[in-house]
Design a protein around this motif. Structure first.
Motif, short mmCIF file in Angstrom:
data_model
loop_
_atom_site.label_atom_id
_atom_site.label_comp_id
_atom_site.label_asym_id
_atom_site.label_seq_id
_atom_site.Cartn_x
_atom_site.Cartn_y
_atom_site.Cartn_z
N GLY A 47 0.89 -1.26 -0.03
CA GLY A 47 -0.25 0.03 0.07
C GLY A 47 1.03 1.28 -0.03
N PRO A 48 0.32 2.32 -0.73
CA PRO A 48 1.35 3.47 -0.90
C PRO A 48 1.50 4.04 0.63
N ARG A 49 0.65 4.38 1.52
CA ARG A 49 0.92 4.72 2.71
C ARG A 49 1.87 4.24 3.67
N VAL A 50 1.88 2.63 3.62
CA VAL A 50 3.04 1.98 4.18
C VAL A 50 4.16 2.16 3.45
N ALA A 51 4.30 2.20 2.10
CA ALA A 51 5.55 2.39 1.63
C ALA A 51 6.10 3.86 1.89
N ARG A 52 5.39 4.64 1.92
CA ARG A 52 5.82 6.11 2.25
C ARG A 52 6.27 6.28 3.58
N ARG A 53 5.68 5.58 4.48
CA ARG A 53 6.12 5.38 6.11
C ARG A 53 7.25 4.83 6.24
N GLN A 54 7.75 4.10 5.17
CA GLN A 54 9.20 3.42 5.45
C GLN A 54 10.33 4.31 5.41
N ILE A 55 9.78 5.67 4.65
CA ILE A 55 10.78 6.59 4.54
C ILE A 55 10.53 7.84 5.58
N LEU A 56 9.31 8.32 5.88
CA LEU A 56 8.88 9.22 6.90
C LEU A 56 9.31 8.95 8.16
N ARG A 57 9.41 7.71 8.32
CA ARG A 57 9.79 7.30 9.98
C ARG A 57 11.08 7.80 10.45
N ASP B 86 30.34 11.34 -1.33
CA ASP B 86 30.98 12.40 -1.64
C ASP B 86 30.01 13.70 -0.86
N ALA B 87 28.97 13.56 -1.39
CA ALA B 87 27.88 14.69 -0.83
C ALA B 87 27.22 14.46 0.40
N PHE B 88 27.15 13.03 0.92
CA PHE B 88 26.48 12.93 2.14
C PHE B 88 27.34 11.99 3.20
N PRO B 89 28.32 12.71 3.50
CA PRO B 89 29.54 11.67 4.23
C PRO B 89 29.11 10.93 5.60
N GLY B 90 28.18 11.67 6.20
CA GLY B 90 27.84 11.19 7.48
C GLY B 90 26.62 10.44 7.36
N HIS B 91 26.08 9.69 6.15
CA HIS B 91 24.70 9.35 6.03
C HIS B 91 24.63 7.84 6.48
N ARG B 92 23.40 7.29 6.42
CA ARG B 92 23.14 5.79 6.43
C ARG B 92 22.14 5.45 5.50
N ARG B 93 22.50 4.20 4.72
CA ARG B 93 21.58 3.92 3.81
C ARG B 93 20.70 2.81 4.43
N PHE B 94 19.42 3.07 4.00
CA PHE B 94 18.38 2.01 4.52
C PHE B 94 17.52 1.35 3.18
N PRO B 95 17.43 -0.07 2.80
CA PRO B 95 16.76 -0.69 1.75
C PRO B 95 15.18 -0.22 2.08
#
Length: 283
Positions: free
Chosen positions: A87-97, A252-261
């Motif tokens: 569902g779109p809402r759950v898919a978006r909440r994976q990011i908005l969290r 290079d542009a986000f040196p302190g980032h963390r990546r989430f699948p």
């Protein structure tokens, strides 16, 4: 409109009160004409215009989202999110969290489109949005009247706001096709307050490789399928020629980032700085 949104819309500053001149960076302070260089930034029907001539992929994307083909393609986007959420809402909440967990926040969405994420955020938040597609901004304003005067027609590569203006800055979808992703990342971090999360999420740039034509070495099959889904020729060329090196860009542009699948590993979410927070208070 919920009462909380009505009250909030009345007391928070409009975009033009927070905006800076696109040419010289001088604060507009609510004026459409820059007091320093004289550049005009008209506010038309609740949308601030702070944009120059579009070039490259931004021009292609704006033409698509402002044109009739977007409505043809939209159901396919929703179908993709249904499978990834589900569902779109759950898919978006994976990011908005990854947004901050606090009762009050001033946030900016880069590429707000027609406002799909607006109802997923706390009603007490001050939400602002920019987009390169003027038509989509008008739809967002009409869907959510409280967003009037908080929307800006602008590019992610040139955000018309002062340094350290927002408690969070985020973009969901479309980042792969920004004209200059590195510049957009710098701009998003510039307008975010120190330690405020800057979030970038989209489908994998290499997702097109899962298409059957790519597997068979017959690109014409993929082009035919994308045309049936509603994409125009220029947009298809942009998709199939996408060569974003996400690892190098983030390093290079986000040196302190963390990546989430996200989206069953068909998408990515970059959060900078590396978050150590709980989930956002979404309705």
């Amino acid at each position: 409109m919920p009462e909380a949104l009505k009250i909030n819309a009345e007391i928070l500053p409009s975009a033009i009160e927070l905006a800076c001149c696109l040419s010289c960076g001088h604060r507009l302070e609510g004026r459409e004409t820059c007091a320093s260089c004289g550049r005009e930034h008209p506010e038309v029907e609740g949308i601030l215009h702070a944009i120059g001539p579009l070039t490259g992929t931004n021009r292609i994307a704006a033409q698509f989202y402002d044109g009739p083909n977007w409505s043809r393609f939209r159901p396919w986007e929703q179908l993709f999110l249904w499978f990834q959420g589900p569902g779109p809402r759950v898919a978006r909440r994976q990011i908005l969290r990854h947004l901050p967990q606090q009762a009050q926040a001033r946030v900016l969405e880069v590429g707000i489109g027609d406002g799909e994420n607006v109802p997923l955020l706390p009603p007490t938040w001050d939400i602002y949005g920019v987009d390169i597609a003027r038509t989509q901004l008008a739809v967002c304003r009409d869907r959510y009247p409280s967003m009037a005067r908080r929307l800006v027609w602008a590019e992610g590569e040139s955000l018309p706001f002062a340094d350290q203006t927002f408690d969070a800055v985020y973009t969901i979808g479309g980042f792969n096709y920004f004209r200059d992703q590195a510049q957009a990342l710098r701009e998003m971090q510039r307008v975010a307050r120190p330690e405020a999360p800057v979030i970038v999420a989209d489908e994998l740039p290499t997702l097109y490789r899962l298409a059957p034509g790519h597997a068979l070495g017959l690109e014409a099959i993929d082009r035919w399928g994308l045309r049936l889904m509603g994409l125009d020729v220029d947009f298809i060329d942009m998709v199939l020629n996408c060569r974003v090196d996400l690892n190098t860009l983030a390093r290079d542009a986000f040196p302190g980032h963390r990546r989430f699948p996200i989206w069953n590993r068909l998408g990515y979410c970059l959060v900078n700085p590396d978050p150590r927070r709980g989930p956002v208070l979404c309705r």
